[in-house]
Design an enzyme around this catalytic site. Structure first.
Site, PDB file in Angstrom:
ATOM      1  CB  SER A 180      -0.856  -0.303   1.265  1.00 41.33           C
ATOM      2  OG  SER A 180      -1.516   1.173   1.480  1.00 41.33           O
ATOM      3  CE1 TYR A 186      -4.569  -2.184   4.925  1.00 38.09           C
ATOM      4  CE2 TYR A 186      -3.343   0.045   4.589  1.00 38.09           C
ATOM      5  CZ  TYR A 186      -3.950  -1.037   4.102  1.00 38.09           C
ATOM      6  OH  TYR A 186      -4.144  -1.173   2.783  1.00 38.09           O
TER       7      TYR A 186
HETATM    8  N1  LIG Z   1      -8.947   0.064  -1.106  1.00 36.11           N
HETATM    9  C1  LIG Z   1      -7.782   0.854  -0.915  1.00 36.11           C
HETATM   10  O1  LIG Z   1      -7.517   2.014  -0.745  1.00 36.11           O
HETATM   11  C2  LIG Z   1      -6.361   0.163  -0.844  1.00 36.11           C
HETATM   12  C3  LIG Z   1      -5.168   0.748  -1.086  1.00 36.11           C
HETATM   13  C4  LIG Z   1      -3.926   0.304  -0.616  1.00 36.11           C
HETATM   14  C5  LIG Z   1      -3.961  -1.292  -0.618  1.00 36.11           C
HETATM   15  N2  LIG Z   1      -5.118  -1.788  -0.814  1.00 36.11           N
HETATM   16  C6  LIG Z   1      -5.086  -3.348  -0.441  1.00 36.11           C
HETATM   17  O2  LIG Z   1      -5.522  -4.036  -1.346  1.00 36.11           O
HETATM   18  C7  LIG Z   1      -6.259  -5.308  -1.078  1.00 36.11           C
HETATM   19  C8  LIG Z   1      -7.654  -5.352  -1.447  1.00 36.11           C
HETATM   20  O3  LIG Z   1      -8.333  -4.190  -0.799  1.00 36.11           O
HETATM   21  P1  LIG Z   1      -9.867  -4.019  -1.197  1.00 36.11           P
HETATM   22  O4  LIG Z   1     -10.031  -2.524  -1.018  1.00 36.11           O
HETATM   23  O5  LIG Z   1     -10.117  -4.452  -2.610  1.00 36.11           O
HETATM   24  O6  LIG Z   1     -10.913  -4.722  -0.218  1.00 36.11           O
HETATM   25  P2  LIG Z   1     -12.085  -5.334  -0.136  1.00 36.11           P
HETATM   26  O7  LIG Z   1     -12.417  -5.678   1.307  1.00 36.11           O
HETATM   27  O8  LIG Z   1     -13.047  -4.743  -1.166  1.00 36.11           O
HETATM   28  O9  LIG Z   1     -11.632  -7.048  -0.649  1.00 36.11           O
HETATM   29  C9  LIG Z   1     -11.006  -7.888   0.158  1.00 36.11           C
HETATM   30  C10 LIG Z   1     -11.075  -9.230  -0.458  1.00 36.11           C
HETATM   31  O10 LIG Z   1     -10.284  -9.845   0.323  1.00 36.11           O
HETATM   32  C11 LIG Z   1     -10.617 -11.042   1.055  1.00 36.11           C
HETATM   33  N3  LIG Z   1     -10.226 -11.340   2.222  1.00 36.11           N
HETATM   34  C12 LIG Z   1     -10.197 -10.623   3.489  1.00 36.11           C
HETATM   35  N4  LIG Z   1      -9.755 -11.243   4.525  1.00 36.11           N
HETATM   36  C13 LIG Z   1      -9.460 -12.479   3.966  1.00 36.11           C
HETATM   37  C14 LIG Z   1      -8.785 -13.640   4.480  1.00 36.11           C
HETATM   38  N5  LIG Z   1      -8.642 -13.658   5.921  1.00 36.11           N
HETATM   39  N6  LIG Z   1      -8.818 -14.662   3.728  1.00 36.11           N
HETATM   40  C15 LIG Z   1      -8.951 -14.655   2.429  1.00 36.11           C
HETATM   41  N7  LIG Z   1      -9.414 -13.528   1.778  1.00 36.11           N
HETATM   42  C16 LIG Z   1      -9.760 -12.607   2.721  1.00 36.11           C
HETATM   43  C17 LIG Z   1     -12.474 -10.621   0.994  1.00 36.11           C
HETATM   44  O11 LIG Z   1     -12.843 -11.699   0.936  1.00 36.11           O
HETATM   45  C18 LIG Z   1     -12.185  -9.713  -0.168  1.00 36.11           C
HETATM   46  O12 LIG Z   1     -12.285 -10.513  -1.375  1.00 36.11           O
HETATM   47  C19 LIG Z   1      -5.611  -5.311   0.396  1.00 36.11           C
HETATM   48  O13 LIG Z   1      -4.691  -6.319   0.776  1.00 36.11           O
HETATM   49  C20 LIG Z   1      -5.784  -3.969   0.764  1.00 36.11           C
HETATM   50  O14 LIG Z   1      -5.128  -3.543   2.028  1.00 36.11           O
HETATM   51  C21 LIG Z   1      -6.394  -1.299  -0.782  1.00 36.11           C
END
Ligand SMILES: NC(=O)c1ccc[n+]([C@@H]2O[C@H](COP(=O)([O-])OP(=O)(O)OC[C@H]3O[C@@H](n4cnc5c(N)ncnc54)[C@H](O)[C@@H]3O)[C@@H](O)[C@H]2O)c1
Length: 249
Positions: A142, A155
């Site tokens: 991230s 985080y």
């Molecule tokens: N949304 C943002 O602004 C952002 C920014 C930087 C990084 N990220 C990272 O991107 C990734 C995806 O984020 P997102 O925003 O799409 O989140 P989201 O909550 O929309 O989706 C998360 C996905 O991960 C799965 N998941 C969560 N915990 C799990 C576990 N213990 N085992 C298996 N699957 C699991 C969920 O079922 C879902 O499919 C994450 O690692 C998050 O930290 C997100």
């Protein structure tokens, strides 16, 4: 992008948000996709929604539980007939002032974002090495893995550690033909982001971003596809920041 046609891709957290957009992108590139996620209905709905685009299957599993992480990789290997690309994407986040973080909350974030990322990567890499065809691994860090943000100490720590995990994996796996990189997105509008922040907060946040908009899951999916493709054949051990210019100031 070059070199994705026909490849077997495991995407963790592929049932929602960034991971779901990434599943679509890889299918559009002609790859074969296996997703995992925590919620049965989301996994099933994603597979149903994308089945017309190409070969996709999935299962429910928790990446932070070692036995389930093994099962996810084993099933992906079986369904894909070999994992060529790992998109190690699953993660969780919530806001909490540093002084109020409980050890249980600390452990939960680290368990999914770091331990889960490690467990899946280790298992997938073992199988890539055993097959001897090389491979590409992209870990999800991230912008918060590179710079701090208030109320996200757990985080931020997990995502910073992912960068160092990636670099060490790159040193050890590069000589075995496996490329390893990490993505560092800024604010991407997904169900995760919408579960944390109010529409007012999100509206105001745009002012921090020189490009004048939040990221979209499709922006991240494109970067994942690039890092996994042959177009990134000499990119290894590096983190790719995509944040609309936020950290440039
Ligand atoms: N949304 C943002 O602004 C952002 C920014 C930087 C990084 N990220 C990272 O991107 C990734 C995806 O984020 P997102 O925003 O799409 O989140 P989201 O909550 O929309 O989706 C998360 C996905 O991960 C799965 N998941 C969560 N915990 C799990 C576990 N213990 N085992 C298996 N699957 C699991 C969920 O079922 C879902 O499919 C994450 O690692 C998050 O930290 C997100």
């Amino acid at each position: 992008m070059r070199g994705l046609q026909g490849k077997g891709v495991l995407i963790t957290g592929g049932s929602r948000g960034i991971g779901q957009a990434t599943a679509r992108r890889f299918l559009e590139e002609g790859a074969r996709v296996f997703i995992c996620g925590l919620e049965q209905d989301e996994v099933e709905q994603t597979v149903q929604a994308f089945v017309s685009l190409g070969e996709i299957s999935g299962m429910v599993g928790d990446v932070s539980i070692e036995e389930q992480a093994h099962q996810i990789v084993e099933e992906a290997e079986r369904r894909l007939n070999g994992i060529d690309i790992l998109i190690d994407n699953a993660g969780i986040a919530w806001e909490e002032p540093f002084l109020e973080i409980t050890s249980e909350h600390w452990d939960k974030i680290i368990a999914v974002n770091l331990r889960g990322m490690f467990l899946i990567a280790r298992e997938a890499a073992k199988r890539m090495v055993a097959r001897g065809n090389g491979g590409a691994i992209v870990l999800m860090s991230s912008k918060n893995g590179l710079a701090g943000e208030v109320k996200y100490a757990h985080y931020n720590a997990s995502k910073g550690a992912v960068v160092m995990l990636m670099k060490t994996m790159a040193l050890e796996l590069g000589p075995l033909g496996i490329r390893v990189n990490a993505l560092c997105p800024g604010y991407i509008l997904t169900p995760l982001a919408e579960s944390i922040d109010s529409p007012e907060f999100i509206g105001a946040y745009v002012n921090n971003i020189p490009l004048g908009r939040l990221g979209r899951p499709e922006d991240v999916a494109a970067a994942y596809a690039f890092l996994a493709s042959d177009d990134a054949a000499f990119m290894h051990g590096t983190e790719l920041l995509l944040d609309g210019g936020q950290l440039a100031q």
